[in-house]
Each structure stands twice: as structure tokens, then as C-alpha cells.
Design an enzyme around this catalytic site. Structure first.
Site, short mmCIF file in Angstrom:
data_model
loop_
_atom_site.label_atom_id
_atom_site.label_comp_id
_atom_site.label_asym_id
_atom_site.label_seq_id
_atom_site.Cartn_x
_atom_site.Cartn_y
_atom_site.Cartn_z
N LYS A 1 -1.25 -1.53 -4.49
CA LYS A 1 -1.98 -0.27 -4.71
C LYS A 1 -0.95 0.81 -5.02
CE LYS A 1 -5.55 -0.99 -1.16
NZ LYS A 1 -6.14 -0.36 0.05
N ASP B 1 0.85 -1.19 0.00
CA ASP B 1 0.00 0.00 0.00
C ASP B 1 0.89 1.25 0.00
OD1 ASP B 1 -2.50 1.32 0.19
OD2 ASP B 1 -2.44 1.33 2.36
P1 IMP Z 1 1.65 -0.25 3.92
O1 IMP Z 1 2.70 -0.18 4.96
O2 IMP Z 1 0.87 1.03 3.82
O3 IMP Z 1 2.14 -0.69 2.57
O4 IMP Z 1 0.58 -1.21 4.52
C1 IMP Z 1 0.38 -2.46 4.15
C2 IMP Z 1 -0.62 -3.09 5.10
O5 IMP Z 1 -1.79 -2.28 5.27
C3 IMP Z 1 -1.10 -4.35 4.48
O6 IMP Z 1 -0.28 -5.41 4.85
C4 IMP Z 1 -2.48 -4.48 5.07
O7 IMP Z 1 -2.42 -5.14 6.31
C5 IMP Z 1 -2.95 -3.08 5.29
N1 IMP Z 1 -3.87 -2.65 4.22
C6 IMP Z 1 -3.63 -1.75 3.25
N2 IMP Z 1 -4.68 -1.63 2.43
C7 IMP Z 1 -5.60 -2.50 2.88
C8 IMP Z 1 -6.91 -2.89 2.41
O8 IMP Z 1 -7.45 -2.40 1.40
N3 IMP Z 1 -7.55 -3.86 3.13
C9 IMP Z 1 -7.00 -4.43 4.24
N4 IMP Z 1 -5.78 -4.12 4.69
C10 IMP Z 1 -5.08 -3.16 4.02
#
Ligand code: IMP
Length: 191
Positions: A142, A114
């Protein structure tokens, strides 16, 4: 009449009413293809799959069975968004790997890439262990949401900026056992 207990209980709409983004069979087909690619890339070698709890547990269990090279598992856990779904930007390690990965071929397995904060933190941490190689496999990507530059080597599906649940992914710890990947409705808290 509503009791105070009912009033404080969050509403979790049934997953059956949420739009399917990727069905069980579409996921399965894609995971098989990723498994074949990983098997070809690591032919004749041993790999360590490091799953990021809890979201990646289901993806890892399917991906691992689609891979036909020698593989071991390990798991890490990091602080999550919790119910708010808003990243504080600070990632904390809650559970470290159990076995040494020095000189091993490692693939970190994540549910969603994300903002990239979690995986860039984990990548940095794992590189300190001096693995022979380090790659990233993510079920969903994403790209629009990225705050730090990081890309996965194996991506199941690239999706727009929508909140999803199912196939291991949660909203407030719910819906991880939903078989399809579904769009969590905005009115219930999905962004
Ligand atoms: P990042 O550190 O922002 O890349 O976060 C990644 C984490 O956020 C993922 O491993 C998920 O646990 C959570 N996450 C991000 N988007 C979603 C979503 O659309 N649904 C559920 N969990 C999400």
C-alpha cells in the site's frame, strides 16, 4: 433481549459478502510468478525465508513451494495493530529467528507493506546479523500509506489505501483462512 455478553461481542460480517479484490486463482498465478523470479534471482544458491507471523504464514507457504532453490524457513513475530488497526508506530519483537543468518541470503516475507514501520524495523534488526544479502517479499503493498521510506524487492500486488482480509490477513484475528483477498467493509471498521 440482548444480554450484556452479546452487547460486547464484536460483529464479524461473513467474508462471503465482502468484495473480492484478488481471487484465489489470481493470487496463485501471481505467487507462481514471484516464485519463478526468486528462483531465477537465486539460481544455484541457498536462501532463508523469514516469515512475519501471523499474516505472512499462508503467503510464505505458497511462495516457498513456488521456489525451486534450496530454502530454509524461519519466523519472527512482531506486535501487531490488534483490533484497532491503528499503528502506534512502535514495533516490538515478540519472537526472534531461531537460527543464525550470518552470510546467508535472506528474504523477509511479509503479508502487507503498509506504513513501512514493521519492515524497516525488521530490516534493521536482520542487518545486524550480517546476512550475505537481504531482500523483502510482500504479498501486498500500500504505497500511499508509507510513513518511512522502504520498498519491497518482490511485490504481489500494489493496492490503494483499503483495508483487506483473507489469504493470511486478519481483522481482529478473524478471516485469515479466507482464500481470496477481500475488502473489509468500512462500516464494519475497515478504513
Ligand atoms: P506497517 O508496519 O504499517 O507496514 O504494517 C504492516 C502490518 O499491518 C501488516 O503486516 C499487517 O499485519 C497489518 N496491516 C496493514 N494493512 C492491513 C490490512 O489492510 N489488513 C490486514 N492487516 C493489515
Amino acid at each position: 433481549m440482548q444480554t450484556s455478553n452479546q452487547a460486547s461481542t464484536p460483529v464479524f460480517p461473513p467474508a462471503s459478502g465482502m468484495r473480492i479484490l484478488y481471487s484465489k486463482s489470481q493470487i496463485s498465478e501471481r505467487v507462481q510468478a514471484l516464485g519463478q523470479k526468486i528462483s531465477a534471482d537465486y539460481a544455484g544458491q541457498s536462501i532463508v525465508l523469514i516469515g512475519v507471523l501471523k499474516g505472512a504464514a499462508i503467503f510464505l507457504s505458497d511462495l516457498a513451494r513456488a521456489i525451486n532453490v534450496d530454502a530454509t524457513f524461519d519466523f519472527v513475530a512482531v506486535s501487531s495493530y490488534g483490533r484497532a488497526r491503528v499503528s502506534s508506530g512502535a514495533v516490538k519483537l515478540i519472537k526472534d529467528i531461531d537460527n543464525p543468518i550470518e552470510r546467508k541470503h535472506v528474504i523477509i516475507v511479509e503479508d502487507i507493506l503498509d506504513t513501512g514501520l514493521t519492515l524497516s524495523y525488521l530490516r534493521g534488526l536482520m542487518l545486524q546479523h550480517k546476512p550475505a544479502s537481504l531482500k523483502i517479499a510482500t504479498c501486498l503493498d500500500k504505497p500511499e500509506r508509507r510513513l518511512v521510506p522502504i520498498e519491497a524487492d518482490y511485490v504481489g500486488f500494489k493496492i490503494p489505501n483499503q483495508f483487506v482480509i483473507g489469504y493470511g490477513m486478519d481483522y481482529a484475528e478473524r478471516y485469515r483462512n479466507v482464500e481470496d483477498i477481500r475488502l473489509f467493509p468500512e462500516e464494519a471498521g475497515g478504513h
